[in-house]
Design a protein around this motif. Structure first.
Motif, mmCIF file in Angstrom:
data_model
loop_
_atom_site.group_PDB
_atom_site.id
_atom_site.type_symbol
_atom_site.label_atom_id
_atom_site.label_comp_id
_atom_site.label_asym_id
_atom_site.label_seq_id
_atom_site.Cartn_x
_atom_site.Cartn_y
_atom_site.Cartn_z
ATOM 1 N N LEU A 170 93.495 35.225 18.922
ATOM 2 C CA LEU A 170 92.933 36.563 19.074
ATOM 3 C C LEU A 170 93.255 37.183 20.428
ATOM 4 O O LEU A 170 92.947 38.352 20.647
ATOM 5 C CB LEU A 170 91.417 36.525 18.868
ATOM 6 N N ILE A 174 87.592 35.395 9.661
ATOM 7 C CA ILE A 174 88.554 35.023 10.706
ATOM 8 C C ILE A 174 88.484 33.527 10.929
ATOM 9 O O ILE A 174 87.411 32.990 11.260
ATOM 10 C CB ILE A 174 88.233 35.767 12.025
ATOM 11 N N PRO A 175 89.588 32.781 10.764
ATOM 12 C CA PRO A 175 89.557 31.324 11.021
ATOM 13 C C PRO A 175 89.398 31.022 12.503
ATOM 14 O O PRO A 175 89.702 31.838 13.373
ATOM 15 C CB PRO A 175 90.916 30.844 10.491
ATOM 16 N N LYS A 176 88.905 29.822 12.787
ATOM 17 C CA LYS A 176 88.607 29.460 14.166
ATOM 18 C C LYS A 176 89.863 29.242 15.012
ATOM 19 O O LYS A 176 89.833 29.452 16.223
ATOM 20 C CB LYS A 176 87.742 28.197 14.190
ATOM 21 N N ASP A 177 90.940 28.805 14.370
ATOM 22 C CA ASP A 177 92.164 28.502 15.126
ATOM 23 C C ASP A 177 93.122 29.688 15.223
ATOM 24 O O ASP A 177 94.250 29.533 15.689
ATOM 25 C CB ASP A 177 92.896 27.322 14.480
ATOM 26 N N GLU A 178 92.709 30.871 14.803
ATOM 27 C CA GLU A 178 93.586 32.044 14.868
ATOM 28 C C GLU A 178 93.642 32.589 16.299
ATOM 29 O O GLU A 178 92.629 32.622 17.011
ATOM 30 C CB GLU A 178 93.079 33.142 13.925
ATOM 31 N N TYR A 221 99.299 36.740 21.375
ATOM 32 C CA TYR A 221 99.779 37.268 20.094
ATOM 33 C C TYR A 221 101.116 37.994 20.267
ATOM 34 O O TYR A 221 102.033 37.828 19.453
ATOM 35 C CB TYR A 221 98.736 38.231 19.512
ATOM 36 N N LYS A 241 97.074 42.142 11.740
ATOM 37 C CA LYS A 241 95.927 41.262 11.979
ATOM 38 C C LYS A 241 94.687 41.690 11.203
ATOM 39 O O LYS A 241 93.734 40.911 11.090
ATOM 40 C CB LYS A 241 95.595 41.244 13.469
#
Length: 416
Positions: free
Chosen positions: A336, A330-334, A341, A300
């Motif tokens: 976290l 960091i993209p918004k749809d990732e 995860y 990550k």
């Protein structure tokens, strides 16, 4: 004279035809003084037969093999391939019974400055004896190959049976054949473990096969299990990492595997099919594929931070990558969230709990009214015993008479 020549030519034509068909002619001259009375005789002989039409493999197969009908009846079990002998073994091209030097084949054409000529040498009487010895020794010189069971001692390994059942196999000639199937798992309680399936006519035979196969196919895993998701077929398993002292809260098959491998703290939930074989395969796949905190942080490219209630939710960095990403990268749809995860974006199915049927009855309401006056009584009694050592009021220090003057019968029996 002319008639004799015609007869001779006809005979020669027949000889040519017969020679093509496999007959060998023989010319014999008569002892008569008249040269016109020469006769030609021929002896029929076949130069092709069964043994020089087929290759050696087919000839050996005709001796050592069994027909399909014979195999179904159990024939040919003791026939082994060790009886097959390579008749070309030990023979060299250009060297045979007649010991002749062939330039360019069994000898060089030029030796020094001289040209090698064809020459016949005396016969070797030991040649046939040596060839027979080589053929008899075929298959005896084999490299000794030890199985993993013989190589390893497997000291400290413990084997447990997960499933024992009777299986049947139906055939047209033998009928219904009964056997026992054993699914066992083995481990040394130090990170090594494996599982296997064994079948036999008796339980001991099946258990021995399963134990040996499990020892041959063991895997190595870490004792500190991480949170992960695994699936095999329609069986899905969610595994949570738990602190020391939590214990094993999971399916009986997973609990047995953890006990043999050495895992002590774990919580697992099984969804879908509860087939024991699928659960075992899915759990072992998860143990192999689980990621360490360092691998998660490196994948990550973010810090792995733990918030624990025991530390008053103070952030504790467990693992860090070599290069950490910034907030803008960091993209918004990732994803976290750590749990999502680890579970590959899947969510655990939580079934809604409905109230029991008796809560709607009138009698349950009356029961709650009767229990209201003694509500939490047992919890208060336990707190008083833990704090003061006996059941007493908080005013007992000011008023000594505020004591329990008589113990209940149960407490008297427990103290005696």
């Amino acid at each position: 004279m002319a008639t004799n020549l015609i007869n001779v030519t006809k005979t020669l034509q027949k000889l040519v035809i017969n020679s093509r068909c496999g007959f060998s002619p023989t010319l014999i001259r008569s002892t008569d003084q008249d040269l016109t009375k020469n006769t030609i005789f021929y002896n029929p002989s076949r130069n092709t037969n069964f043994f020089n039409k087929l290759p050696a493999s087919d000839l050996w197969k005709g001796i050592t093999s069994v027909s399909n009908a014979g195999k179904k009846r159990g024939r040919g079990k003791n026939v082994s391939k060790s009886k097959i002998k390579d008749l070309n073994r030990g023979q060299i091209i250009g060297v045979g019974k007649a010991n002749i030097i062939w330039p360019g084949l069994s000898a060089p054409i030029i030796r020094g400055r001289e040209l090698v000529e064809q020459q016949q040498l005396p016969e070797d009487p030991e040649r046939e004896k040596k060839l027979n010895q080589l053929r008899d020794q075929m298959g005896t010189f084999k490299r000794t190959k030890l199985s993993p069971i013989e190589r390893d001692t497997f000291e400290g390994f413990d084997t447990k049976v997960l499933e024992l059942k009777t299986v049947f196999n139906m055939k047209g000639n033998f009928g219904r054949k009964r056997r026992l199937s054993v699914l066992a798992v083995t481990g040394n309680k130090n990170g090594l473990g494996g599982f296997a399936l064994g079948k036999g006519l008796e339980a001991k035979t099946a258990l021995r096969k399963a134990k040996n196969r499990a020892g041959q196919n063991y895997i190595k895993t870490i004792l500190c299990v991480m949170t992960f998701f695994t699936q095999y077929g329609q069986t899905k398993i969610y595994v949570w990492k738990k602190p020391e002292g939590h214990g094993l809260i999971c399916h009986r098959a997973i609990k047995t595997i953890c006990e043999t491998i050495g895992i002590k703290d774990l919580h697992a939930k099984v969804e879908g099919s509860t087939n024991v074989g699928h659960i075992i395969k899915a759990f072992f796949l998860g143990l192999i594929r689980q990621k360490t905190p360092e691998e998660m942080a490196e994948e990550k490219k973010l810090h792995l931070v733990e918030f624990c209630k025991e530390n008053n939710y103070f952030p504790n960095v467990i693992a860090s990558p070599k290069e950490c990403r910034k907030a803008e990268e960091i993209p918004k749809d990732e994803i976290l969230d750590f749990t999502q995860y680890c579970f590959d974006g899947k969510v655990v199915l939580k079934k809604k709990k409905f109230p029991p049927f008796y809560t709607k009855l009138k009698s349950y309401e009356l029961y709650l009214k009767r229990q209201e006056r003694i509500r939490n009584q047992q919890a208060v009694r336990n707190n008083l015993i833990a704090e003061y050592g006996e059941i007493q009021s908080f005013l007992t220090t000011q008023y000594p008479e505020c004591r329990q003057y008589k113990l209940p019968k149960k407490e008297e029996e427990e103290q005696t």
